[in-house]
Motif scaffolding. Structure first.
Motif, PDB file in Angstrom:
ATOM      1  N   VAL A 353     -13.053  -9.051  -0.836  1.00  0.00           N
ATOM      2  CA  VAL A 353     -11.639  -8.695  -0.791  1.00  0.00           C
ATOM      3  C   VAL A 353     -11.149  -8.828   0.637  1.00  0.00           C
ATOM      4  N   ALA A 354      -9.846  -8.868   0.790  1.00  0.00           N
ATOM      5  CA  ALA A 354      -9.255  -9.037   2.120  1.00  0.00           C
ATOM      6  C   ALA A 354      -9.539  -7.824   2.999  1.00  0.00           C
ATOM      7  N   MET A 355      -9.778  -8.088   4.284  1.00  0.00           N
ATOM      8  CA  MET A 355      -9.876  -7.009   5.252  1.00  0.00           C
ATOM      9  C   MET A 355      -8.490  -6.438   5.509  1.00  0.00           C
ATOM     10  N   PRO A 356      -8.372  -5.135   5.696  1.00  0.00           N
ATOM     11  CA  PRO A 356      -7.070  -4.575   6.066  1.00  0.00           C
ATOM     12  C   PRO A 356      -6.736  -4.898   7.521  1.00  0.00           C
ATOM     13  N   LYS A 357      -5.469  -5.040   7.807  1.00  0.00           N
ATOM     14  CA  LYS A 357      -5.053  -5.301   9.186  1.00  0.00           C
ATOM     15  C   LYS A 357      -5.444  -4.125  10.071  1.00  0.00           C
ATOM     16  N   ALA A 358      -5.925  -4.424  11.280  1.00  0.00           N
ATOM     17  CA  ALA A 358      -6.355  -3.459  12.297  1.00  0.00           C
ATOM     18  C   ALA A 358      -7.700  -2.821  11.989  1.00  0.00           C
ATOM     19  N   GLN A 416     -10.399   2.250   2.211  1.00  0.00           N
ATOM     20  CA  GLN A 416      -9.308   3.128   2.619  1.00  0.00           C
ATOM     21  C   GLN A 416      -9.007   3.091   4.112  1.00  0.00           C
ATOM     22  N   ASN A 417     -10.030   3.178   4.938  1.00  0.00           N
ATOM     23  CA  ASN A 417      -9.842   3.456   6.363  1.00  0.00           C
ATOM     24  C   ASN A 417     -10.077   2.225   7.231  1.00  0.00           C
ATOM     25  N   ILE A 418      -9.248   2.077   8.266  1.00  0.00           N
ATOM     26  CA  ILE A 418      -9.447   0.988   9.224  1.00  0.00           C
ATOM     27  C   ILE A 418     -10.391   1.406  10.349  1.00  0.00           C
ATOM     28  N   ASP A 419     -10.703   2.687  10.428  1.00  0.00           N
ATOM     29  CA  ASP A 419     -11.626   3.202  11.432  1.00  0.00           C
ATOM     30  C   ASP A 419     -12.135   4.546  10.929  1.00  0.00           C
ATOM     31  N   SER A 420     -13.114   5.101  11.620  1.00  0.00           N
ATOM     32  CA  SER A 420     -13.623   6.437  11.297  1.00  0.00           C
ATOM     33  C   SER A 420     -13.927   7.153  12.601  1.00  0.00           C
ATOM     34  N   ALA A 421     -14.138   8.448  12.513  1.00  0.00           N
ATOM     35  CA  ALA A 421     -14.289   9.248  13.729  1.00  0.00           C
ATOM     36  C   ALA A 421     -15.432   8.759  14.599  1.00  0.00           C
ATOM     37  N   ASN A 489      -9.523  -6.679  13.378  1.00  0.00           N
ATOM     38  CA  ASN A 489      -8.873  -7.688  12.554  1.00  0.00           C
ATOM     39  C   ASN A 489      -7.367  -7.698  12.755  1.00  0.00           C
ATOM     40  N   PHE A 490      -6.861  -8.828  13.211  1.00  0.00           N
ATOM     41  CA  PHE A 490      -5.421  -9.065  13.214  1.00  0.00           C
ATOM     42  C   PHE A 490      -5.108 -10.477  12.707  1.00  0.00           C
ATOM     43  N   PHE A 491      -5.769 -10.867  11.598  1.00  0.00           N
ATOM     44  CA  PHE A 491      -5.333 -12.051  10.859  1.00  0.00           C
ATOM     45  C   PHE A 491      -4.008 -11.716  10.185  1.00  0.00           C
ATOM     46  N   ASP A 492      -3.089 -12.683  10.165  1.00  0.00           N
ATOM     47  CA  ASP A 492      -1.889 -12.419   9.373  1.00  0.00           C
ATOM     48  C   ASP A 492      -2.252 -12.494   7.893  1.00  0.00           C
ATOM     49  N   GLU A 493      -1.403 -11.952   7.043  1.00  0.00           N
ATOM     50  CA  GLU A 493      -1.733 -11.785   5.632  1.00  0.00           C
ATOM     51  C   GLU A 493      -2.027 -13.112   4.949  1.00  0.00           C
ATOM     52  N   ASP A 494      -1.231 -14.131   5.248  1.00  0.00           N
ATOM     53  CA  ASP A 494      -1.435 -15.426   4.588  1.00  0.00           C
ATOM     54  C   ASP A 494      -2.782 -16.026   4.957  1.00  0.00           C
ATOM     55  N   LEU A 495      -3.158 -15.953   6.243  1.00  0.00           N
ATOM     56  CA  LEU A 495      -4.416 -16.552   6.672  1.00  0.00           C
ATOM     57  C   LEU A 495      -5.609 -15.747   6.138  1.00  0.00           C
ATOM     58  N   MET A 496      -5.491 -14.428   6.088  1.00  0.00           N
ATOM     59  CA  MET A 496      -6.565 -13.628   5.511  1.00  0.00           C
ATOM     60  C   MET A 496      -6.750 -13.962   4.034  1.00  0.00           C
TER      61      MET A 496
END
Length: 510
Positions: A353-358, A416-421, A489-496
């Protein structure tokens, strides 16, 4: 078991080295020597002398990895205090390295003059972490028990043989890992003044024992990750390659916006950056999203960064007197990679599945020499010999062959999360059968391959000439096992979406 409390799986590099360490230390894993006594010394005067020689560095609990449930509103303050803890350790290490004569004459010097004051400073910082958490309504764990630090043995009884066995890099790799140990009687303290020095141009590594001739490593001792489904059936067998250069712009700093946001010199070592050109300690997600990129496809503004490689041939770089450079024990000429290959591959058992932005991912552990091996994930080799991989050694390559660093990132995401503690529990390696556990989803796996054209170091009478090493925290002694790699990750949505389509359909795209 909850996502932030489940047992972590161990990468191949970690398990292979753990096997070697267990053999070397009688099956008990990593055991730091008592630095006030020697099992082979009965004369108290000799014990005193041995004490100073045995302590190579300082080992402290890595508090950041234990904080898995920090409220988001408290993280900025907590991250600053964690960076302060790192600075305190480095300052204590510097004092350790500069007081060898005093240590040799006083068996209580290290405890009284270095470790005791360090514990007091750490106690205050840990208290401030608790205040930050409680201030926003969180429940702070008992952190005081992590205040104490130890002296780490300069020369544990390392094993001169090979350690192999069935290892597993989160299911991506299966097979034995040959460590190719050949310490030559050096250990960690084989260089320097005989009082715990570790060689290297700055006196804190690398040592001769940190290198091995790649031709002495057993071929095919480790199955390398290729991202392909077993037998070519099922799973997602495609790939996506992004070309972002080799840091021709010389974009470097000693920050780390993932683990120490808002803290200048939070990494205490220099990173090479490719892709996103605005990555520093103070960059917001908005800054990164609007940045320039060195990637050929301008839809990829992701940030790819890793510790620089330096040649210790007596030369210096422009940061020789600066934080992250000479002030933190990182000396020598920085070498730009000759190649930097950034490739995303699929999962052996399912679509991705696609990676979430950031999304942020760290692989490897910059503190694995003192932390232990739970998060170590390194791979060193040479061109033409890439079926021979080592984890805790730098390779000495034959003429015409180049040094290769490979990093393979976690490829399961909690959805869910783009990072964790602690910057780790939101992503994971796959299981032995290639699946993601605990409801995690398969995402494209980033594989980074860096190639360096460097002169082979020379080992003569236990001394290393023209050594190369990755930058590290000072107390990590520039060990190869501390190598690590970072991605935002900062691929734009179309490229991801195009990446996901290519990987899931079995195409090789770029």
């Amino acid at each position: 078991m909850g996502r932030n409390t489940r047992k972590r799986r161990t990468p191949l590099a970690t398990k292979a080295i753990a096997a070697s360490a267990a053999l070397a230390l009688g099956g008990g894993g990593l055991i730091w020597a008592n630095f006030y006594a020697s099992a082979h010394e009965e004369n108290p005067a000799n014990q005193t002398k041995a004490a100073g020689a045995q302590i190579a560095t300082i080992q402290c609990p890595d508090v950041g990895q234990k904080l898995t449930k920090v409220p988001k509103r408290a993280r900025r303050g907590v991250d600053r205090e964690l960076a302060n803890l790192d600075k305190q350790i480095s300052e204590a290490y510097s004092r350790l390295a500069s007081t060898r004569q005093a240590q040799a004459g006083d068996p209580g010097f290290v405890n009284n003059a270095i470790l005791g004051p360090l514990k007091s400073k750490r106690t205050a910082a840990l208290d401030r972490i608790g205040i930050n958490i409680r201030r926003v309504g969180g429940k702070a764990p008992n952190l005081g028990r992590f205040a104490g630090c130890k002296g780490m043995a300069a020369n544990p009884n390392t094993n001169d043989g090979n350690a192999g066995g069935g290892q597993n890099d989160g299911g991506q790799n299966n097979g034995g890992q040959d460590q190719g140990q050949n310490n030559g009687g050096q250990g960690n303290g084989g260089q320097g003044n005989g009082q715990g020095g570790n060689g290297g141009q700055a006196g804190n590594g690398p040592a001769a024992a940190d290198f091995i001739n790649i031709e002495d490593v057993q071929p095919n001792s480790r199955n390398l990750p290729n991202g392909l489904a077993a037998n070519g059936e099922g799973g997602s067998t495609g790939s996506f390659t992004t070309n972002c250069g080799t840091n021709e712009n010389e974009n470097r700093n000693s920050d780390n916006v993932i683990v120490a946001p808002g803290v200048s010199n939070g990494a205490q070592h220099q990173h090479d950056y490719v892709g996103n050109q605005s990555n520093n300690a103070f960059a917001s997600d908005e800054d990164l999203a609007n940045a320039q990129t060195t990637c050929q496809n301008q839809g990829d503004k992701s940030s790819y960064f890793w510790p620089v490689l330096r040649i210790q041939d007596g030369s210096q770089d422009i940061d020789q007197g600066q934080p992250g450079g000479g002030q933190d024990g990182n000396v020598g000429k920085i070498v730009e990679p000759a190649e930097a290959q950034l490739k995303f591959v699929g999962n052996r058992t399912s679509d991705v599945v696609a990676m979430p932005k950031a999304l942020r991912i760290i692989t490897g552990d910059a503190k694995s020499f003192t932390n232990g091996l739970n998060n170590a994930n390194t791979s060193w080799s040479c061109t033409g010999f890439e079926d021979r991989q080592v984890t805790d050694k730098y390779p000495i390559c034959p003429q015409g062959s180049s040094v290769v660093r490979t990093s393979n990132f976690q490829s399961c995401w909690d959805g869910q999360n783009i990072d964790s503690a602690n910057h780790r529990t939101h992503v994971d390696f796959v299981e032995a059968d290639g699946t993601c556990s605990n409801g995690f989803q398969a995402i494209p796996q980033l594989q980074v391959r860096l190639v360096y054209d460097v002169q082979a170091p020379q080992i003569d009478n236990g001394q290393v000439q023209n050594a190369f090493a990755v930058d590290s925290f000072p107390e990590q002694l520039h060990k190869p096992i501390t190598d690590h790699n970072d991605f935002i990750n900062f691929f734009d949505e179309d490229l991801m979406n195009e990446m996901v389509r290519c990987i899931n359909s079995g195409e090789d795209c770029q």
